[in-house]
Structure formats: structure tokens, C-alpha cells
Design an enzyme around this catalytic site. Structure first.
Site, PDB file in Angstrom:
ATOM      1  CG  HIS A  66      -0.847  -1.557   6.406  1.00  0.00           C
ATOM      2  ND1 HIS A  66       0.242  -1.146   5.680  1.00  0.00           N
ATOM      3  CD2 HIS A  66      -1.922  -0.960   5.862  1.00  0.00           C
ATOM      4  CE1 HIS A  66      -0.159  -0.320   4.732  1.00  0.00           C
ATOM      5  NE2 HIS A  66      -1.467  -0.192   4.817  1.00  0.00           N
ATOM      6  CB  SER A 121       0.291   3.572   4.405  1.00  0.00           C
ATOM      7  OG  SER A 121      -0.960   4.123   4.102  1.00  0.00           O
ATOM      8  CG  HIS A 145       2.945   7.764   2.821  1.00  0.00           C
ATOM      9  ND1 HIS A 145       3.242   8.501   1.718  1.00  0.00           N
ATOM     10  CD2 HIS A 145       1.589   7.711   2.872  1.00  0.00           C
ATOM     11  CE1 HIS A 145       2.116   8.863   1.109  1.00  0.00           C
ATOM     12  NE2 HIS A 145       1.103   8.392   1.789  1.00  0.00           N
ATOM     13  CB  CYS A 176      -5.157  -1.183   4.087  1.00  0.00           C
ATOM     14  SG  CYS A 176      -4.768   0.580   3.934  1.00  0.00           S
ATOM     15  CB  CYS A 213      -0.850  -0.043   1.260  1.00  0.00           C
ATOM     16  SG  CYS A 213      -1.663   1.479   1.703  1.00  0.00           S
TER      17      CYS A 213
HETATM   18  N1  APR Z   1      -2.979  15.044  -8.864  1.00  0.00           N
HETATM   19  C1  APR Z   1      -3.703  13.969  -9.261  1.00  0.00           C
HETATM   20  N2  APR Z   1      -3.339  12.694  -9.008  1.00  0.00           N
HETATM   21  C2  APR Z   1      -2.183  12.493  -8.352  1.00  0.00           C
HETATM   22  C3  APR Z   1      -1.367  13.569  -7.912  1.00  0.00           C
HETATM   23  C4  APR Z   1      -1.810  14.897  -8.202  1.00  0.00           C
HETATM   24  N3  APR Z   1      -1.111  15.963  -7.833  1.00  0.00           N
HETATM   25  N4  APR Z   1      -0.294  13.054  -7.270  1.00  0.00           N
HETATM   26  C5  APR Z   1      -0.425  11.714  -7.296  1.00  0.00           C
HETATM   27  N5  APR Z   1      -1.558  11.370  -7.953  1.00  0.00           N
HETATM   28  C6  APR Z   1      -2.077  10.029  -8.195  1.00  0.00           C
HETATM   29  C7  APR Z   1      -1.028   9.030  -8.630  1.00  0.00           C
HETATM   30  O1  APR Z   1      -0.777   9.116 -10.026  1.00  0.00           O
HETATM   31  C8  APR Z   1      -1.658   7.694  -8.225  1.00  0.00           C
HETATM   32  O2  APR Z   1      -2.433   7.142  -9.268  1.00  0.00           O
HETATM   33  O3  APR Z   1      -2.579   9.491  -6.981  1.00  0.00           O
HETATM   34  C9  APR Z   1      -2.584   8.054  -7.051  1.00  0.00           C
HETATM   35  C10 APR Z   1      -2.125   7.490  -5.702  1.00  0.00           C
HETATM   36  O4  APR Z   1      -2.210   6.117  -5.761  1.00  0.00           O
HETATM   37  P1  APR Z   1      -1.255   5.093  -4.958  1.00  0.00           P
HETATM   38  O5  APR Z   1       0.128   5.599  -4.969  1.00  0.00           O
HETATM   39  O6  APR Z   1      -1.518   3.734  -5.514  1.00  0.00           O
HETATM   40  O7  APR Z   1      -1.795   5.228  -3.441  1.00  0.00           O
HETATM   41  P2  APR Z   1      -2.911   4.411  -2.606  1.00  0.00           P
HETATM   42  O8  APR Z   1      -2.320   3.144  -2.098  1.00  0.00           O
HETATM   43  O9  APR Z   1      -4.189   4.373  -3.363  1.00  0.00           O
HETATM   44  O10 APR Z   1      -3.056   5.372  -1.337  1.00  0.00           O
HETATM   45  C11 APR Z   1      -3.510   6.707  -1.484  1.00  0.00           C
HETATM   46  O11 APR Z   1      -4.461   6.851   0.722  1.00  0.00           O
HETATM   47  O12 APR Z   1      -4.368   5.425   2.562  1.00  0.00           O
HETATM   48  C12 APR Z   1      -3.827   6.540   1.947  1.00  0.00           C
HETATM   49  O13 APR Z   1      -1.537   6.502   2.704  1.00  0.00           O
HETATM   50  C13 APR Z   1      -2.375   6.339   1.588  1.00  0.00           C
HETATM   51  O14 APR Z   1      -2.091   8.646   1.310  1.00  0.00           O
HETATM   52  C14 APR Z   1      -2.208   7.428   0.601  1.00  0.00           C
HETATM   53  C15 APR Z   1      -3.525   7.429  -0.158  1.00  0.00           C
HETATM   54 ZN    ZN Z   2      -2.676   0.893   3.672  1.00  0.00          ZN
END
Ligand code: APR
Ligand code: ZN
Length: 373
Positions: A69, A50, A53, A169, A48
Site C-alpha cells: 500500500h 502494516s 500485521h 504511508c 510497511c
Molecule cells: N518499546 C520500544 N520500541 C519498540 C517496542 C517497545 N516495546 N517494540 C517495538 N519497538 C520498535 C522496534 O524496535 C522498531 O524499531 O518499534 C519500531 C517499529 O518499527 P517498524 O517495525 O519499522 O514499523 P513501522 O513501519 O514504522 O510502523 C509502526 O505504525 O502505521 C503503523 O501499522 C504500523 O503499527 C505500525 C506502526
Molecule cells: Zn503502511
């Protein structure tokens, strides 16, 4: 499994020794569970954002750490105070617990159980004599983990474990943010910003709630196919906004304001956009993404004066032990789809490949195999 009961288990785990580095596959020792602890054989764990992060330092934790997680597993043995679990139970670990005793658990309007004390707890993992911490009290990128009873839920043993891990999650977080926190109703217009595992699950929640239009927004157009599969009716790339324009006003001019918006990234600017694009009078903007430590969100308070609601959501608002088995059941019956979310599968040795793919926007969820069933 009975030959391991009462003994320390030696097994493999992925350890992050330093920030911004690769995880190392190491042999670790996993302690015998005591009191309310349960030792779980981890079968699958999906990566994920997180977890990322932590690796990049935007979420502060202690090191060395075992990440993970979003998992499924099987109970190997239990401590002497455990009542509700026994060896062989099929389970999902929960970073959002439900103790049923604290004020929050007894309150109908929140799922934020306050028994969450894992940040002060010791660890059940050691590697070459050194303590290794479990991420969010779980640390499921390990073949075995020791988890407290209120941070574990039993699921139907017939559930497909490689998919059900997402209910721990990403799927629960996004889907629940749409149906529980945004409270999307039939016919509503919805925008989801960020199309990772969380955002795509929010889209599915919006679709199942009967939304009439679902705008899927991401700077990575490669995510749009999956978004359409999950139920998006329009895909929008903020990079198409003219250089001198602002996303919010551009979106409203082209598509109109939406009833509900969900920010699923953790980007403060995108959170502001989520506030901008909801209807005056009744619009609701839900912040789902986790912003970096120390971030602040500022917006014109006039948005509140004109009746917008701005709120956040953790773990999709689900009361974890009560609700997650139901989500898994919906998944099993096909009412909730998981397949479009799982883009890659790896063995534990390849966990860093999964990290690279997620970082570079090339994957949605990579499911990592740990112990064999
Ligand atoms: N504008 C639009 N889309 C964006 C931008 C932006 N400025 N920056 C990133 N993205 C998009 C990415 O291209 C990606 O498709 O946001 C998406 C994030 O997806 P993942 O990296 O797969 O993250 P995910 O696991 O879905 O988690 C998202 O939720 O639980 C929380 O900690 C987690 O903060 C995180 C969020
Ligand atoms: Zn998670």
C-alpha cells in the site's frame, strides 16, 4: 502501454495464501478497469509494518491477499467515468481516500474520508481461477493494480519514484502526526517511541517544526544512528530502565516531561508510557501505531483531569489528495529527507527477504521494484 488497454493483463504479483507463511510470486490476471476504476502499472512499493500485521494475523483480512500500500505507479488505462486521470499520469495510491463528498471530507478537522468501502468490495485480481483480494483496496505488490479514482493522486512526474512511494504511508503518517496532529511548535520538547519508518518520519516532522529537544526511544539501539540523522537530539533505550522501575517515571526523572509524545509502534504499554511522559496542563500524546485487533488501552483518567490531551492520528492527518503532492514536492526539493529511511532494495522475487529484515529490526524501509519504467 496502449497494446494492453481494454484487455485483461497477465503479470506477476506476490500472493499471501495463508497467514504466517511466505508470499508466493504468481502469475495473476488483472481485470480491465470500468467506471471510476484506474489500472496502474506499479513501479515501486515499500514494505510497511502494516503488511507484517496481516502476515502475522494481528490485522484481520480476507485471504488470499496481495499486500502492499506504499507505492508509486503510472496510469495504464482508465474506466469510462474517470475524469481526472489519463494514461501516463504518475501517481501514488492512497489507502486513505479523499472523495470530497462525504461529511468527513467536507469537515475541516478530519481526513478520515468515510467513502472507505474497500473491505466490502470484490477484487480485480484472479490467480488460477481464484479471487485474490487487494490489501486496503490497493494490493500494490503486483505489477498492475486496479484502484478507484478517489484512492489515487497525481504527483510531479519529475519526482524520484523509488523514494516518493514512502509518501503513500510511512513518511506521510509519521511526519503528519508530528506537524498536524501533535501540532509541534518551535521550541517544544518531543518524544517519539518506536523508530521504524513511521517514528523516524515523526522525528523529521518534529525537527522541521522547530522542536528544541527530540527524544528517540526504541528497544533496538541499532535504530539510533538513523534517528540522529533524522534529527533526534537524545536516544533512549527502555531496556536501560532498572528492573524494579517503570519507564514513565524513570524517563521524567532523567529527562523531564515532554510537550508532545508520539507512539509509533502499536504497543499498548508504549501508548501508556506516551501518556505518562507528557507535561501536565498542556501535554499531548498522539497514538500513531496500530494496535492488534481486540486490544484495549487503559490509563488513569487523572491524566485527563490534569489537562493532558490523548489523541490518535491516521495517515498523518493529511487530506490525502490535497496534501500528498505537496509532501512529494518538499521531498523533491530536499526539505524532507527520505534517503536515511531506505535501507534496502529488492526485486519482487525477494519480497520475503524484506519481510524477514523488517520483522527482525534489521531494516527501516525496503523498496521493492515491480514493473520497469
Ligand atoms: N518499546 C520500544 N520500541 C519498540 C517496542 C517497545 N516495546 N517494540 C517495538 N519497538 C520498535 C522496534 O524496535 C522498531 O524499531 O518499534 C519500531 C517499529 O518499527 P517498524 O517495525 O519499522 O514499523 P513501522 O513501519 O514504522 O510502523 C509502526 O505504525 O502505521 C503503523 O501499522 C504500523 O503499527 C505500525 C506502526
Ligand atoms: Zn503502511
Amino acid at each position: 502501454m496502449s497494446d494492453t488497454v481494454g484487455k485483461v493483463i497477465r503479470c506477476r504479483a506476490a500472493i499471501l495464501w495463508e497467514l504466517k507463511s511466505k508470499m508466493k510470486i504468481e502469475e495473476i490476471e488483472v481485470a480491465v478497469p470500468v467506471k471510476d476504476q484506474i489500472r496502474v502499472k506499479i513501479i515501486y512499493n515499500a514494505l510497511c509494518h502494516s503488511d507484517l500485521h496481516v502476515i502475522d494475523g494481528s490485522l484481520k483480512t480476507r485471504l488470499p491477499i496481495i499486500l502492499g500500500h506504499e507505492a508509486t505507479g503510472i496510469v495504464e488505462s482508465v474506466g469510462d467515468e474517470v475524469k481526472a486521470f489519463k494514461t501516463g499520469d504518475v501517481v501514488i495510491p492512497l489507502y486513505q481516500p479523499q472523495c470530497r463528498k462525504c461529511a468527513a471530507c467536507q469537515h475541516g478537522d478530519t481526513n478520515l474520508c468515510t467513502s472507505l468501502s474497500f473491505s466490502n468490495e470484490g477484487s480485480h485480481f484472479t490467480c488460477r481461477g481464484k479471487q485474490v483480494f487487494p490489501f486496503m483496496g490497493l494490493g500494490t505488490f503486483s505489477e498492475y493494480a486496479v484502484i478507484r479514482e478517489h484512492m489515487l493522486v497525481k504527483i510531479d512526474p519529475r519526482a524520484p519514484l523509488d523514494k516518493a512511494c514512502l509518501a503513500g504511508c510511512g513518511l506521510a503518517t509519521g511526519y503528519g502526526a508530528a506537524v498536524n496532529t501533535a501540532q509541534i511548535r518551535r521550541g517544544e520538547r518531543v518524544a517519539v517511541i518506536g523508530l521504524g519508518g513511521v517514528g523516524l518520519s515523526a522525528i523529521q516532522g518534529a525537527k522541521n517544526a522547530g522542536a528544541s529537544a527530540i527524544y528517540a526511544i526504541d528497544i533496538n539501539s541499532e535504530k539510533f544512528d538513523s534517528a540522529r540523522k533524522m534529527g533526534a537530539t537524545h536516544c533512549v533505550n527502555p531496556r536501560d530502565v532498572p528492573k524494579d522501575g517503570k519507564f514513565g517515571s524513570w524517563f521524567i526523572k532523567n529527562f523531564g516531561a515532554v510537550d508532545k509524545s508520539l507512539e509509533c509502534i502499536g504497543n499498548v504499554q508504549c501508548m501508556k508510557d506516551a501518556v505518562e511522559i507528557v507535561e501536565r496542563g498542556w501535554g499531548r500524546a498522539v497514538m500513531v501505531g496500530i494496535a492488534p485487533d481486540g486490544a484495549t488501552l487503559s490509563f488513569n483518567p487523572g491524566h485527563l483531569t490534569i489537562g493532558k490531551t490523548i489523541t490518535g492520528s491516521i495517515f498523518g492527518g493529511w487530506k490525502s489528495i490535497d496534501d500528498i503532492p505537496m509532501l512529494v514536492e518538499e521531498m523533491r526539493k530536499g526539505k524532507i529527507e527520505v534517503d536515511p529511511l531506505i535501507t534496502h532494495r529488492f526485486d519482487l522475487e525477494k519480497v520475503d527477504e524484506a519481510v524477514e529484515l523488517l520483522k527482525n529490526g534489521k531494516s527501516i524501509r525496503s523498496v521493492i521494484s515491480l514493473s520497469k519504467l
